[in-house]
Design a protein around this motif. Structure first.
Motif, PDB file in Angstrom:
ATOM      1  N   SER A 647      56.408 -23.293  35.463  1.00  0.00           N
ATOM      2  CA  SER A 647      56.315 -22.268  36.504  1.00  0.00           C
ATOM      3  C   SER A 647      55.010 -22.388  37.282  1.00  0.00           C
ATOM      4  CB  SER A 647      56.428 -20.882  35.871  1.00  0.00           C
ATOM      5  OG  SER A 647      57.644 -20.749  35.162  1.00  0.00           O
ATOM      6  N   MET A 648      53.941 -22.683  36.581  1.00  0.00           N
ATOM      7  CA  MET A 648      52.650 -22.801  37.257  1.00  0.00           C
ATOM      8  C   MET A 648      52.590 -24.037  38.147  1.00  0.00           C
ATOM      9  SD  MET A 648      49.855 -21.417  34.516  1.00  0.00           S
ATOM     10  CE  MET A 648      49.637 -19.640  34.353  1.00  0.00           C
ATOM     11  N   TYR A 652      51.703 -23.323  41.983  1.00  0.00           N
ATOM     12  CA  TYR A 652      50.370 -23.668  42.474  1.00  0.00           C
ATOM     13  C   TYR A 652      50.194 -25.124  42.891  1.00  0.00           C
ATOM     14  CZ  TYR A 652      49.529 -19.287  40.024  1.00  0.00           C
ATOM     15  OH  TYR A 652      49.604 -17.990  39.597  1.00  0.00           O
ATOM     16  N   ILE A 653      51.104 -25.983  42.472  1.00  0.00           N
ATOM     17  CA  ILE A 653      50.922 -27.416  42.765  1.00  0.00           C
ATOM     18  C   ILE A 653      51.952 -27.915  43.760  1.00  0.00           C
ATOM     19  CG2 ILE A 653      50.761 -29.727  41.781  1.00  0.00           C
ATOM     20  CD1 ILE A 653      48.552 -27.786  40.894  1.00  0.00           C
ATOM     21  N   THR A 682      38.817 -18.460  34.936  1.00  0.00           N
ATOM     22  CA  THR A 682      38.632 -19.442  33.845  1.00  0.00           C
ATOM     23  C   THR A 682      39.959 -19.738  33.159  1.00  0.00           C
ATOM     24  OG1 THR A 682      36.364 -18.656  33.474  1.00  0.00           O
ATOM     25  CG2 THR A 682      37.404 -19.902  31.688  1.00  0.00           C
ATOM     26  N   ALA A 683      40.699 -18.669  32.865  1.00  0.00           N
ATOM     27  CA  ALA A 683      41.983 -18.853  32.179  1.00  0.00           C
ATOM     28  C   ALA A 683      42.963 -19.615  33.056  1.00  0.00           C
ATOM     29  CB  ALA A 683      42.561 -17.491  31.788  1.00  0.00           C
ATOM     30  N   MET A 684      43.044 -19.268  34.334  1.00  0.00           N
ATOM     31  CA  MET A 684      43.991 -19.937  35.220  1.00  0.00           C
ATOM     32  C   MET A 684      43.620 -21.400  35.434  1.00  0.00           C
ATOM     33  SD  MET A 684      46.407 -17.862  35.832  1.00  0.00           S
ATOM     34  CE  MET A 684      47.237 -18.760  37.132  1.00  0.00           C
ATOM     35  N   ASP A 685      42.357 -21.683  35.580  1.00  0.00           N
ATOM     36  CA  ASP A 685      41.931 -23.082  35.726  1.00  0.00           C
ATOM     37  C   ASP A 685      42.352 -23.898  34.508  1.00  0.00           C
ATOM     38  OD1 ASP A 685      40.830 -22.588  38.183  1.00  0.00           O
ATOM     39  OD2 ASP A 685      38.774 -22.361  37.448  1.00  0.00           O
ATOM     40  N   ILE A 688      46.302 -24.219  34.496  1.00  0.00           N
ATOM     41  CA  ILE A 688      46.772 -25.159  35.518  1.00  0.00           C
ATOM     42  C   ILE A 688      46.395 -26.588  35.132  1.00  0.00           C
ATOM     43  CG2 ILE A 688      46.495 -25.847  37.937  1.00  0.00           C
ATOM     44  CD1 ILE A 688      46.164 -22.895  38.614  1.00  0.00           C
ATOM     45  N   TYR A 689      45.225 -26.751  34.534  1.00  0.00           N
ATOM     46  CA  TYR A 689      44.816 -28.083  34.058  1.00  0.00           C
ATOM     47  C   TYR A 689      45.789 -28.589  32.998  1.00  0.00           C
ATOM     48  CZ  TYR A 689      42.194 -31.546  31.347  1.00  0.00           C
ATOM     49  OH  TYR A 689      41.809 -32.676  30.655  1.00  0.00           O
ATOM     50  N   LEU A 690      46.140 -27.716  32.053  1.00  0.00           N
ATOM     51  CA  LEU A 690      47.083 -28.116  31.010  1.00  0.00           C
ATOM     52  C   LEU A 690      48.474 -28.363  31.597  1.00  0.00           C
ATOM     53  CD1 LEU A 690      46.017 -25.633  28.178  1.00  0.00           C
ATOM     54  CD2 LEU A 690      45.532 -28.090  28.310  1.00  0.00           C
TER      55      LEU A 690
END
Length: 995
Positions: A647-648, A652-653, A682-685, A688-690
């Motif tokens: 979903s992310m 976002y991508i 911090t949590a969203m970064d 999204i990285y994961l």
């Protein structure tokens, strides 16, 4: 007595208690992800709370309800001889009127609406409201009088309140059926015919009306066993209902769907005294037209749209009572009724979805309560297992499914998404008769019928060269196999089930028959589309050969546009696909729960906001605590993470124009952003990285065709049922039947519902019952060892959800800094007698009256309309107005013209004199290719540069160097009406004349 095995077992070795920590840790992680993300995606919560103007009102209401709680409960403990059954329906209604007056007075005084004679204004309001509600009650009495005739046979099978609600649903369906037949003939839908028919019905059934009114108004309502959550839920329901009932008093519709379609149909019915031609079936609009036809009141017609929410609330409560204590049933009803997407329908847009929901939920209640009480009734009576209806003796099972089929057919005549309910009810039948395999088999066979009949096309599904026959085979073969396996030991049982299913379908067909006949007569052809869609009387735009491009150029154009979407497909994509999103392949479906919860596809729209509870709690229901369930819990957690990361990536991508976390942070109130922004970013970064780590899998899933997506969804559903096996063992058969309905509806909605929340109303309305069930049985949520944590976790989740809904109910995000204006002030002035209808319309927009004078001056002059909220106010608009909201007709015609300006020549020669244009037409475009923006730009350029077009009126205000001023409802602003120049006020519409 042997202990029941399963997740509810009390036995749990102490040395394995650490295993119970895993579900707790997963739950804490999930709430820390979902709730903050939800709040940051919905900035109107932090903004609304930071600017909240009604803390004093809420404190006052809290003191009133607190005093009521003290009087009803605490004093009874000290004085047990006092009778506790002192409440009844009439007293509750009078208390509701008092709360309405308090809210209205507070609102009016704080916003300067009532300068003098406050008491007189409130007295007028109270009398007006009572008269309006009495008119609605009269129509409901007609429904009960008609429906109770058929529910008398089941008096022993249902609780009195359930019997009354289902009777009203059945009666309204019969009244709608009769009105539709009368509407075939012009001039029969008139007061001098309808009033005698209504009085004959009431006189014929008068013996039952007195007990009904007595039960409704005077029968005592016990609060003796009401717990805190029940009292708080009831208090919230009264406050929400009070606000909704104030907001529902309107002189005319203001919602886009209400003005363009649903209330517009009721107006046309009253104009023609018959059914307007064309369109889909519109049973509930016919019901709403009784406000016009019996009482000559638009306001009563609108109330029949909004007050259906109260009926829905009652039915949800009655369904919940089948599985929950009364206090928890009230809590479940409060979770449903206070949801933002339900509130929108309760007093903003005048739609038919709540009427549809009432009929659909009444059908579910009819079946569930019947089968819950069936064995008890049969065992407690010595009567033969036959019921007499007139001269017919029918088996109760068969008759109840005939009733269910009739109601479902009527619901289909309100909204075609009743097909989802019909299939869900059939799978419920097969589950009841044959268990899980019969349920899965009937689901697959039902899916195959969707492709066999071509219904999938109406949802915009493109098979891209895949033969529907292949899909039909892939679904039918395993479906029939599962059915054969489920009924392998009893051929008579499957025959009986098929007979009941056929009776259900036949009853549904009869209920829908008036519309099928009407549409066939209008189309003069036989096909599926000819049955469900009538032939519209809307005027056509003639295309003359002299304006068309040369054939050679047309051939070249066709070659160049090969593979390009047609104008119709573009329009459907722009209108419907924006709710679902524009992902490709399986991520389109995987991301839907997150997208709908966070509103990533349509940010900031309350009517799509379903709240965070479903996404928060439902995935956790697959967790459990036990020494052998650790692997299952880890698997569930990994699946939850995978769905979240998918979903992310979508949001976002891969989204064309994503709303990034830093943008979401900037939209919050300063206090909220300062307190939680660092944690959120911090949590969203990190997430999204994961998520980027599975980008390759995401891109692979994006390549799935429709068959692969369908198979994957069915596999996921089957896997979910497998993961929930132990928990399902703990549920009653009736609750599992409800789950069968929910699961089927969910699958159908995900595939065919385009992600539109109100298409999922029947499912979303009963899901709170499941959530509260785990609150009442916390041992079944995360295992017996975590019962205390489960109760606390669910209590906090419910409490925070209801708190947010309460704050939002006293805030209007669309007003920006004036969000405290929760009502439409011209309607408040109308409700207290300060304005008539014409003054109210001017109070909304002073330019409307002038525009309508042009549009209604000559009924023979046609109008080309692109959006706007003015359709309802145009006389005979079904015959005079061409609607082109997404400019599909303009796009299709103009591409074939040698000169774009010829479009206006075609309009002129076709009898069109006006172009009514919405200045915000392009704002709904969420397509990656921005197709609507391109069409809109081309259309506007043509309007502004053509010598054939004259601007008559617009409410857009531009700067005036000469110092001109324009008076608007909220004050005077500098400038003059116009379209070209520096904007002072953006406006909403422009009216052009074709010269």
């Amino acid at each position: 007595m042997a202990e029941k095995k399963g997740v509810d077992s009390q036995k749990f070795p102490a040395k394995n208690r650490l295993v119970g920590l895993l579900p707790i840790l997963i739950s804490l992680f999930w709430i820390l992800v979902i709730v903050p993300d939800y709040l940051f995606h919905h900035p109107y919560y932090s903004q609304g709370i930071s600017q909240f103007k009604y803390w004093g009102l809420l404190v006052a209401l809290g003191l009133i309800f607190g005093a009521g709680y003290f009087l009803l409960f605490k004093t009874r403990q000290k004085h047990p001889k006092l009778k506790i059954k002192t409440l009844n329906g009439l007293k509750i209604y009078l208390f509701l009127l008092i709360i309405m007056n308090i809210i209205l007075a507070w609102y009016g005084i704080s916003n300067g609406l009532f300068q003098t004679n406050l008491a007189a204004r409130l007295l007028y309001f109270t009398g007006f409201v009572i008269l309006l509600h009495a008119a609605v009650l009269f129509i409901l009495l007609l429904g009960y009088a008609a429906g109770s005739l058929f529910m008398q046979a089941f008096s022993e099978w249902f609780a009195k309140s359930s019997n009354q609600l289902v009777s009203i649903a059945l009666g309204l369906s019969l009244i709608g059926f009769v009105l539709a037949i009368l509407g075939f003939f012009n001039s029969l839908l008139v007061a001098w015919i309808l009033w005698p028919l209504a009085m004959v019905l009431l006189i014929f059934r008068y013996r039952l009306l007195t007990p009904f009114l007595k039960a409704l108004l005077l029968s005592p309502v016990s609060v003796k066993k009401l717990k805190v959550q029940g009292f708080l839920g009831a208090s919230l329901l009264i406050v929400f209902a009070a606000v909704n009932l104030i907001g529902a008093i309107k002189a005319f519709p203001i919602g886009f769907d209400g003005t363009a379609v649903y209330m517009n149909i009721t107006k046309l019915i009253s104009e023609y005294h018959g059914l307007p031609e064309g369109g889909q079936a519109y049973y509930w609009s016919v019901i709403m037209s009784l406000g016009h036809l019996l009482f000559g009141s638009t306001t009563v017609s609108i109330l029949l749209s909004h007050l259906a929410g109260i009926l829905c609330l009652m039915v949800v409560y009655r369904i919940a009572c089948l599985f929950l204590t009364r206090s928890n049933a009230i809590l479940a009803a409060a979770i449903f009724y206070t949801a933002p997407f339900i509130t929108f329908h309760n007093y903003f847009d005048e739609k038919i979805d709540l009427g549809f929901l009432f009929i659909s939920l009444s059908t579910v209640l009819l079946l569930l309560e019947f089968f819950r009480n069936k064995e008890k009734v049969i065992n407690s009576t010595n009567k033969p297992h036959l019921l007499k209806i007139g001269t017919l003796n029918l088996k109760p099972d068969l008759l109840i499914w005939i009733y269910a089929g009739w109601l479902t057919g009527f619901a289909f005549g309100i909204k075609y998404t009743a097909l989802f309910s019909a299939i869900a009810l059939i799978t419920m039948l097969f589950y009841k008769k044959g268990g899980r395999n019969a349920f899965l088999g009937s689901l697959l066979v039902s899916f195959s019928l969707i492709f066999l009949l071509g219904i999938y096309r109406f949802a915009g599904i493109e098979l891209n060269g895949i033969s529907p026959l292949l899909l039909i085979g892939l679904l039918t073969i395993p479906g029939v196999t599962l059915l054969g396996f489920a009924f392998r030991e009893s051929q008579s049982k499957i025959l009986n089930t098929v007979v009941i299913a056929f009776a259900f379908a036949l009853a549904a067909s009869v209920a829908f028959a008036p519309w099928g006949l009407k549409h066939l007569m209008e189309n003069k052809s036989v096909s599926v589309s000819s049955i469900i869609q009538g032939k519209s009387p809307t005027p056509l735009i003639p295309i003359k050969a002299e304006y068309q491009k040369l054939s050679a150029n047309k051939t070249l154009k066709a070659e160049q546009s090969e593979g390009e979407l047609s104008a119709f497909d573009k329009t459907r994509r722009e209108e419907l696909q924006r709710y679902m999103g524009f992902e490709r392949g399986l991520p389109l479906y995987f991301s839907l729960p997150y997208d709908l919860t966070m509103n990533t596809n349509l940010p900031g729209l309350i009517y799509q906001d379903i709240g965070f509870l479903f996404l928060l709690i439902l995935p956790l229901t697959f967790l459990t605590a036990g020494p052998k369930e650790t692997g299952q819990n880890l698997l569930v957690f990994l699946l939850m993470l995978f769905m979240l990361f998918t979903s992310m990536l979508s949001a976002y991508i891969f989204k064309t124009d994503p709303t990034l976390p830093e943008t979401l942070l900037s939209q919050q109130s300063t206090t909220f952003a300062t307190a939680f922004g660092g944690f959120y970013m911090t949590a969203m970064d990190l997430l999204i990285y994961l998520a980027n780590k599975i980008r390759g899998i995401y891109e692979w899933l994006s390549g799935f065709n429709f068959i692969a997506c369908l198979v994957a969804i069915l596999i996921i559903m089957a896997s979910a049922l497998w993961l929930a096996t132990e928990k399902l063992k703990m549920l009653s058969l009736t609750l599992k039947m409800l789950l069968a309905f929910i699961v089927t509806y969910l699958c159908l909605w995900m595939l065919l519902g385009n992600g539109i929340s109100w298409y999922a109303f029947p499912m979303l309305a009963v899901l709170p019952i499941l959530l509260v069930y785990y609150f009442e049985h916390p041992k079944q949520f995360l295992g017996a060892v975590n019962a205390r944590f489960s109760r606390t976790f669910l209590s906090i989740s419910f409490g925070f959800y209801l708190f947010l809904n309460l704050c939002l109910h006293f805030s209007d995000p669309d007003r920006g800094n004036n969000r405290h204006l929760i009502f439409k002030n011209p309607f408040i002035q109308y409700a207290v007698g300060n304005m008539d209808k014409h003054e109210v319309l001017a109070g909304f927009n002073p330019f409307f009256q002038e525009a309508l004078q042009h549009l209604n001056n000559n009924p023979s002059e046609k109008v080309y309309r692109v959006g706007t909220y003015m359709q309802y106010h145009i006389t005979q608009n079904d015959r005079r107005v061409v609607e082109d909201n997404q400019l599909g007709k303009f796009d299709e015609i103009s591409k074939d013209l040698s000169d774009p300006d010829y479009f206006f020549s075609l309009l002129n020669e076709g009898g069109f004199r006006y172009i009514l244009y919405d200045l915000n037409t392009a704002s709904i475009d969420k397509t990656p290719e921005q197709s609507l923006v391109k069409k809109n730009n081309a259309f506007v350029n043509l309007l502004l540069n053509s010598e054939r077009i004259q601007l008559l009126i617009t409410d857009r205000i531009i700067q005036d160097p000469g110092g001109g001023e324009v008076r608007l409802p909220n004050g005077t602003i500098p400038g003059n009406p116009g379209l070209v120049g520096q904007q002072v006020y953006p406006g909403t519409f422009a009216l052009f004349k074709i010269l």
